[in-house]
Design a protein around this motif. Sequence first.
Motif, PDB file in Angstrom:
ATOM      1  N   GLY A 184       0.799  -1.211   0.000  1.00  0.00           N
ATOM      2  CA  GLY A 184       0.000   0.000   0.000  1.00  0.00           C
ATOM      3  C   GLY A 184       0.836   1.266   0.000  1.00  0.00           C
ATOM      4  O   GLY A 184       2.052   1.243   0.236  1.00  0.00           O
ATOM      5  N   ALA A 185       0.164   2.387  -0.259  1.00  0.00           N
ATOM      6  CA  ALA A 185       0.852   3.670  -0.371  1.00  0.00           C
ATOM      7  C   ALA A 185       1.623   4.021   0.896  1.00  0.00           C
ATOM      8  O   ALA A 185       2.739   4.541   0.830  1.00  0.00           O
ATOM      9  CB  ALA A 185      -0.170   4.765  -0.693  1.00  0.00           C
ATOM     10  N   ARG A 186       1.039   3.731   2.050  1.00  0.00           N
ATOM     11  CA  ARG A 186       1.700   4.091   3.310  1.00  0.00           C
ATOM     12  C   ARG A 186       2.956   3.260   3.563  1.00  0.00           C
ATOM     13  O   ARG A 186       3.795   3.630   4.375  1.00  0.00           O
ATOM     14  CB  ARG A 186       0.720   3.939   4.469  1.00  0.00           C
ATOM     15  CG  ARG A 186      -0.420   4.954   4.449  1.00  0.00           C
ATOM     16  CD  ARG A 186      -1.446   4.628   5.534  1.00  0.00           C
ATOM     17  NE  ARG A 186      -2.525   5.595   5.572  1.00  0.00           N
ATOM     18  CZ  ARG A 186      -3.594   5.548   4.774  1.00  0.00           C
ATOM     19  NH1 ARG A 186      -3.703   4.585   3.869  1.00  0.00           N
ATOM     20  NH2 ARG A 186      -4.543   6.466   4.868  1.00  0.00           N
ATOM     21  N   ASN A 187       3.059   2.127   2.909  1.00  0.00           N
ATOM     22  CA  ASN A 187       4.224   1.249   3.111  1.00  0.00           C
ATOM     23  C   ASN A 187       5.205   1.277   1.950  1.00  0.00           C
ATOM     24  O   ASN A 187       6.132   0.460   1.918  1.00  0.00           O
ATOM     25  CB  ASN A 187       3.750  -0.188   3.335  1.00  0.00           C
ATOM     26  CG  ASN A 187       3.410  -0.462   4.788  1.00  0.00           C
ATOM     27  OD1 ASN A 187       4.078   0.018   5.692  1.00  0.00           O
ATOM     28  ND2 ASN A 187       2.349  -1.226   5.013  1.00  0.00           N
TER      29      ASN A 187
ATOM     30  N   ARG B  73       1.956   3.907  -5.311  1.00  0.00           N
ATOM     31  CA  ARG B  73       2.792   5.092  -5.094  1.00  0.00           C
ATOM     32  C   ARG B  73       2.422   5.760  -3.780  1.00  0.00           C
ATOM     33  O   ARG B  73       1.246   5.874  -3.413  1.00  0.00           O
ATOM     34  CB  ARG B  73       2.582   6.069  -6.250  1.00  0.00           C
ATOM     35  CG  ARG B  73       3.470   7.305  -6.210  1.00  0.00           C
ATOM     36  CD  ARG B  73       3.158   8.207  -7.390  1.00  0.00           C
ATOM     37  NE  ARG B  73       3.976   9.404  -7.412  1.00  0.00           N
ATOM     38  CZ  ARG B  73       3.825  10.390  -8.297  1.00  0.00           C
ATOM     39  NH1 ARG B  73       2.878  10.295  -9.221  1.00  0.00           N
ATOM     40  NH2 ARG B  73       4.609  11.450  -8.256  1.00  0.00           N
ATOM     41  N   GLY B  74       3.423   6.206  -3.040  1.00  0.00           N
ATOM     42  CA  GLY B  74       3.191   6.885  -1.778  1.00  0.00           C
ATOM     43  C   GLY B  74       2.458   8.203  -1.953  1.00  0.00           C
ATOM     44  O   GLY B  74       2.450   8.797  -3.037  1.00  0.00           O
TER      45      GLY B  74
ATOM     46  N   GLU C 235      11.536   8.024  -6.240  1.00  0.00           N
ATOM     47  CA  GLU C 235      11.341   7.266  -5.003  1.00  0.00           C
ATOM     48  C   GLU C 235      10.465   6.034  -5.259  1.00  0.00           C
ATOM     49  O   GLU C 235      10.709   4.958  -4.693  1.00  0.00           O
ATOM     50  CB  GLU C 235      10.704   8.171  -3.946  1.00  0.00           C
ATOM     51  CG  GLU C 235      11.650   9.228  -3.411  1.00  0.00           C
ATOM     52  CD  GLU C 235      10.955  10.299  -2.599  1.00  0.00           C
ATOM     53  OE1 GLU C 235      11.645  11.006  -1.838  1.00  0.00           O
ATOM     54  OE2 GLU C 235       9.717  10.446  -2.719  1.00  0.00           O
ATOM     55  N   TRP C 236       9.464   6.192  -6.095  1.00  0.00           N
ATOM     56  CA  TRP C 236       8.583   5.080  -6.463  1.00  0.00           C
ATOM     57  C   TRP C 236       9.381   3.973  -7.162  1.00  0.00           C
ATOM     58  O   TRP C 236       9.261   2.796  -6.833  1.00  0.00           O
ATOM     59  CB  TRP C 236       7.497   5.631  -7.368  1.00  0.00           C
ATOM     60  CG  TRP C 236       6.295   4.789  -7.640  1.00  0.00           C
ATOM     61  CD1 TRP C 236       5.915   3.647  -7.008  1.00  0.00           C
ATOM     62  CD2 TRP C 236       5.309   5.061  -8.635  1.00  0.00           C
ATOM     63  NE1 TRP C 236       4.741   3.183  -7.552  1.00  0.00           N
ATOM     64  CE2 TRP C 236       4.348   4.032  -8.545  1.00  0.00           C
ATOM     65  CE3 TRP C 236       5.140   6.065  -9.584  1.00  0.00           C
ATOM     66  CZ2 TRP C 236       3.225   3.981  -9.379  1.00  0.00           C
ATOM     67  CZ3 TRP C 236       4.028   6.019 -10.411  1.00  0.00           C
ATOM     68  CH2 TRP C 236       3.084   4.992 -10.300  1.00  0.00           C
TER      69      TRP C 236
ATOM     70  N   GLY D 151      -2.954   8.363  -6.603  1.00  0.00           N
ATOM     71  CA  GLY D 151      -3.275   9.718  -6.199  1.00  0.00           C
ATOM     72  C   GLY D 151      -2.316  10.266  -5.167  1.00  0.00           C
ATOM     73  O   GLY D 151      -1.816   9.556  -4.295  1.00  0.00           O
ATOM     74  N   LEU D 152      -2.061  11.565  -5.270  1.00  0.00           N
ATOM     75  CA  LEU D 152      -1.159  12.277  -4.364  1.00  0.00           C
ATOM     76  C   LEU D 152      -1.954  13.199  -3.448  1.00  0.00           C
ATOM     77  O   LEU D 152      -2.984  13.759  -3.842  1.00  0.00           O
ATOM     78  CB  LEU D 152      -0.158  13.107  -5.170  1.00  0.00           C
ATOM     79  CG  LEU D 152       0.744  12.334  -6.141  1.00  0.00           C
ATOM     80  CD1 LEU D 152       1.577  13.312  -6.963  1.00  0.00           C
ATOM     81  CD2 LEU D 152       1.625  11.344  -5.396  1.00  0.00           C
ATOM     82  N   ARG D 153      -1.452  13.371  -2.248  1.00  0.00           N
ATOM     83  CA  ARG D 153      -2.103  14.295  -1.313  1.00  0.00           C
ATOM     84  C   ARG D 153      -1.985  15.718  -1.854  1.00  0.00           C
ATOM     85  O   ARG D 153      -0.934  16.136  -2.348  1.00  0.00           O
ATOM     86  CB  ARG D 153      -1.440  14.181   0.055  1.00  0.00           C
ATOM     87  CG  ARG D 153      -2.008  15.120   1.093  1.00  0.00           C
ATOM     88  CD  ARG D 153      -1.523  14.755   2.477  1.00  0.00           C
ATOM     89  NE  ARG D 153      -2.186  13.547   2.955  1.00  0.00           N
ATOM     90  CZ  ARG D 153      -1.857  12.916   4.084  1.00  0.00           C
ATOM     91  NH1 ARG D 153      -0.854  13.366   4.812  1.00  0.00           N
ATOM     92  NH2 ARG D 153      -2.500  11.840   4.465  1.00  0.00           N
TER      93      ARG D 153
END
Length: 350
Positions: A184-187, A208-209, A216-217, A238-240
């Motif tokens: 997952g994104a968080r990991n 992707r984070g 980084e990805w 999606g990105l924050r």
Amino acid sequence: MIVVLASASGFPPVRALARRAGLRCVPDSADAPHRLALVGVSPVDRDELAAALEARPDVAEVIRDPGSAPLASRHFRPDPSVVAVGPLSIGGGAPILAAGPCAVESREQLMAVAEAAARAGAGLLRGGAFKPRTSPYAFQGLGPEGLRLLAEARQQTGLPVATEVLAAEQVDLVAEVADLLQIGARNMQNYALLAAVGAAGKPVLLKRGLGATLDEWLMAAEYLLATGATGVVLCERGLRHFDPQTRNILDLAGALAVKSLTHLPVIADPSHATGRRDLVAPMALAALAAGLDGVIVEVHPDPDRALSDGAQSIDLAALAGLAQRAAAMGVSFATPSVRRPSAEVEGWGR
């Protein structure tokens, strides 16, 4: 560095030279190697090693700086790679539709979605048995029982299964069921988890984070490839950002840009990227029109009653509608080459 061979016969001597230099030699093909990635930490001067390789008649070219993620780069594999997920092929051809609930809640819920996904032409069933939640009081998934239900759904539909791994100690358990292990994104930058998942020797879906750069990805993908993953599928989810109208922002430009840097397949997750079920289908179609290798969407029989991420889940009718709209665009989704039910569910039957 990347070594381009003049002929496959150059593989053994170049590999021997790399080993003497303390580097691992990874061929682009097990049958007839044409390109070799020399990776690892070595006390040998890289320029001296490159010069020695360039002087060999069985070496056509040495790419001294293929970037920080050589195994994931197009220097290593110029053509798109195809990731085998059970009987499904991802990348280099027809896009895939992956569909399923955010979290496995019950047998009835999962089977309804799995059968609808198969009818819609999906090639992959996604569903969370273990769920990372921001609140410690939110539904965390059914755990091992969720895995058993995913195995049963695969038996009933013939669809391979993707599910998330949250911790290194879960890898062996989840890998018994999952055809595609999900990070997952968080990991994405949990390097110990990446190494443990890679060592399972299975294909991996890497999200992707929330604020990760493309480099980084790709470096996270490199961890997986370097430790043994049989393939990696990148997922733009999606990105924050700053606007509360959508949960995140779907970076289609970044997803297309990363496809120019890597041979790995790239898919999009419009459910997490938008957080709004009314935007899931339009953004999925946009990702397909842009040329990505597929989409992954969250589906629930009754999204308003979902225990996890109901606001971004579409219902069964909307899933069928998405497939119909994709077909109207000329999109034909890849499906498993064989949809043969597995022999048993007990012991995670495959």
